[in-house]
Scaffold this motif. Structure first.
Motif, PDB file in Angstrom:
ATOM      1  N   PHE A 277       5.893  -0.915  49.486  1.00 14.95           N
ATOM      2  CA  PHE A 277       7.350  -0.797  49.361  1.00 14.95           C
ATOM      3  C   PHE A 277       7.946  -0.297  50.677  1.00 14.95           C
ATOM      4  N   VAL A 278       7.278   0.671  51.325  1.00 11.30           N
ATOM      5  CA  VAL A 278       7.750   1.197  52.620  1.00 11.30           C
ATOM      6  C   VAL A 278       7.825   0.080  53.648  1.00 11.30           C
ATOM      7  N   ASN A 279       6.838  -0.792  53.666  1.00  5.47           N
ATOM      8  CA  ASN A 279       6.754  -1.855  54.676  1.00  5.47           C
ATOM      9  C   ASN A 279       7.573  -3.096  54.323  1.00  5.47           C
ATOM     10  N   SER A 280       8.231  -3.091  53.173  1.00  8.37           N
ATOM     11  CA  SER A 280       9.048  -4.243  52.791  1.00  8.37           C
ATOM     12  C   SER A 280      10.469  -4.071  53.315  1.00  8.37           C
ATOM     13  N   GLU A 281      11.192  -5.171  53.372  1.00 13.13           N
ATOM     14  CA  GLU A 281      12.601  -5.124  53.745  1.00 13.13           C
ATOM     15  C   GLU A 281      13.424  -4.619  52.560  1.00 13.13           C
ATOM     16  N   PRO A 282      14.499  -3.883  52.795  1.00 10.50           N
ATOM     17  CA  PRO A 282      15.356  -3.447  51.686  1.00 10.50           C
ATOM     18  C   PRO A 282      15.793  -4.629  50.826  1.00 10.50           C
ATOM     19  N   GLY A 283      15.585  -4.510  49.536  1.00  6.21           N
ATOM     20  CA  GLY A 283      15.955  -5.575  48.619  1.00  6.21           C
ATOM     21  C   GLY A 283      14.924  -6.668  48.487  1.00  6.21           C
ATOM     22  N   GLU A 284      13.797  -6.549  49.193  1.00  8.60           N
ATOM     23  CA  GLU A 284      12.781  -7.607  49.136  1.00  8.60           C
ATOM     24  C   GLU A 284      12.172  -7.719  47.738  1.00  8.60           C
ATOM     25  N   TYR A 285      11.906  -6.566  47.103  1.00  6.67           N
ATOM     26  CA  TYR A 285      11.344  -6.591  45.756  1.00  6.67           C
ATOM     27  C   TYR A 285      12.453  -6.468  44.722  1.00  6.67           C
ATOM     28  N   ASP A 286      12.438  -7.383  43.757  1.00  6.99           N
ATOM     29  CA  ASP A 286      13.434  -7.361  42.684  1.00  6.99           C
ATOM     30  C   ASP A 286      13.038  -6.410  41.563  1.00  6.99           C
ATOM     31  N   VAL A 287      11.734  -6.202  41.371  1.00 10.57           N
ATOM     32  CA  VAL A 287      11.253  -5.337  40.299  1.00 10.57           C
ATOM     33  C   VAL A 287       9.840  -4.872  40.637  1.00 10.57           C
TER      34      VAL A 287
END
Length: 361
Positions: A277-287
């Motif tokens: 989650f830290v390494n993802s872009e903001p909003g990349e994961y929906d759930v």
């Protein structure tokens, strides 16, 4: 008993991989044994909750038309298979919607109806009668009677029939033992938890009659909102972070999600989930689907750390607990850790998709 069947059938299936129809028949029996085992586990969990006074009721409007549909879907096919006449007498009902805990109400009624089917021989008769006895303002005295002409129960057994794990000897001998001896104990406890009473009249080889009395609340408004029917929904394109340490459970959840055209990244423990989650872009994961019990870092801690991050989606990304821990206190703890919903395993694919769609729009 069901575990012996599951292990034995698995061993047989491994030796018949070239024979598709044989393997399919084994898989059908495996599924039936698995469902039976799940029923036993649920019974044991319910008895544990009852003994700890840990069951809470969640009253909500219940359309009696929906209840009748469930009876038609679950009981009538069983009766047809055994050539049993089934009668549902609801002529004396005036109201369509009552307020109660429909999960526990169904558990009571279907437990008794399943017993009636199990212990009524071919050519027998089962009757479910529902009637209203008295109304005081918005409170209604409702009575349910479930009557059969099956094998009945001895007077001696009726003295202890509601004790956990109690079974009458000839039942185990002649009716394949597919009973935990917990059903009636659960029924009586739930009836009393709902403020009702239950009584039985029975004689050997003359059937049994269970009578239950409840006071329920009424929905008097004719334009009251109805619960929408559960429809299949699409989660195509939804990006999911799946956190599950058990390889088989992860494989099953991954299949369910990808079969519904979701995009899935996997983590094997809470630390991996936090790092991804830290390494993802903001909003990349929906759930985020988060198992609770995981090595290195459990799901509760992982959820707390995600919620504490200083990024725009940390507080808004939906996090669902996926866990075999189905007790009410477990649900409370998962919510306190920042999770939005609590899904009990085994995961219901339709419910999962509907929940994802509800939170992701």
């Amino acid at each position: 008993t069901p575990m012996n069947a599951i292990l034995g059938l698995t061993a047989l299936a491994k030796n018949e991989l070239e024979h598709t129809q044989t393997v399919k028949s084994y898989l059908d029996k495996l599924e039936a044994s698995g469902q039976f085992l799940m029923g036993l586990l649920n019974d044991v969990l319910d008895i544990s909750r009852i003994e700890r006074n840990a069951i809470e009721l969640y009253p909500q409007p219940y359309d009696l038309g929906d209840f009748k549909q469930q009876v038609d879907a679950l009981i009538i096919p069983q009766c047809r298979q055994k050539d049993i006449e089934f009668i549902f007498d609801e002529k004396e009902l005036r109201y369509n919607t009552i307020i109660l805990d429909k999960l526990r109400f169904n558990q009571i009624v279907f437990n008794l109806l399943n017993n009636a089917v199990r212990y009524t021989p071919s050519g027998g008769r089962i009757e479910l009668r529902m009637r209203e006895l008295e109304q005081v303002d918005e409170r209604l005295h409702m009575q349910l009677v479930i009557r059969d002409n099956g094998i009945g129960m001895s007077k001696e057994f009726q003295e202890y029939m509601y004790e956990p794990f109690s079974r009458e000897g000839r039942e185990a001998e002649n009716y394949d033992g597919r009973s935990s001896g917990l059903g009636l104990a659960i029924v009586k406890s739930l009836v009393e938890l709902m403020g009702g009473t239950i009584r039985v009249e029975s004689e050997l080889d003359k059937g049994a009659e269970f009578t239950m009395d409840f006071w329920v609340n009424l929905v008097l408004e004719t334009d009251s909102a109805q619960v929408p029917e559960e429809e299949a929904v699409s989660i195509e394109g939804v990006h999911v972070l799946l956190c599950e340490d058990n390889e088989l459970n992860r494989e099953i959840a991954l299949y369910l999600l990808e079969d519904n055209k979701a995009s899935v990244d996997c983590a094997r423990n809470g630390k991996e989930a936090v790092d991804q989650f830290v390494n993802s872009e903001p909003g990349e994961y929906d759930v985020i689907l988060m198992d609770i019990r995981m090595p290195v870092m459990d799901g509760m801690e992982a959820a707390r750390r995600i919620r504490a991050m200083e990024r725009p989606d940390a507080l808004t990304v939906p996090i669902f607990a996926m866990t075999a821990n189905a007790f009410d206190e477990d649900k409370r703890m998962s919510r306190e850790a920042g999770m939005n919903e609590h899904l009990s395993k085994p995961i219901d694919a339709g419910l999962l998709c509907r929940m994802i769609r509800r939170y992701t729009g």
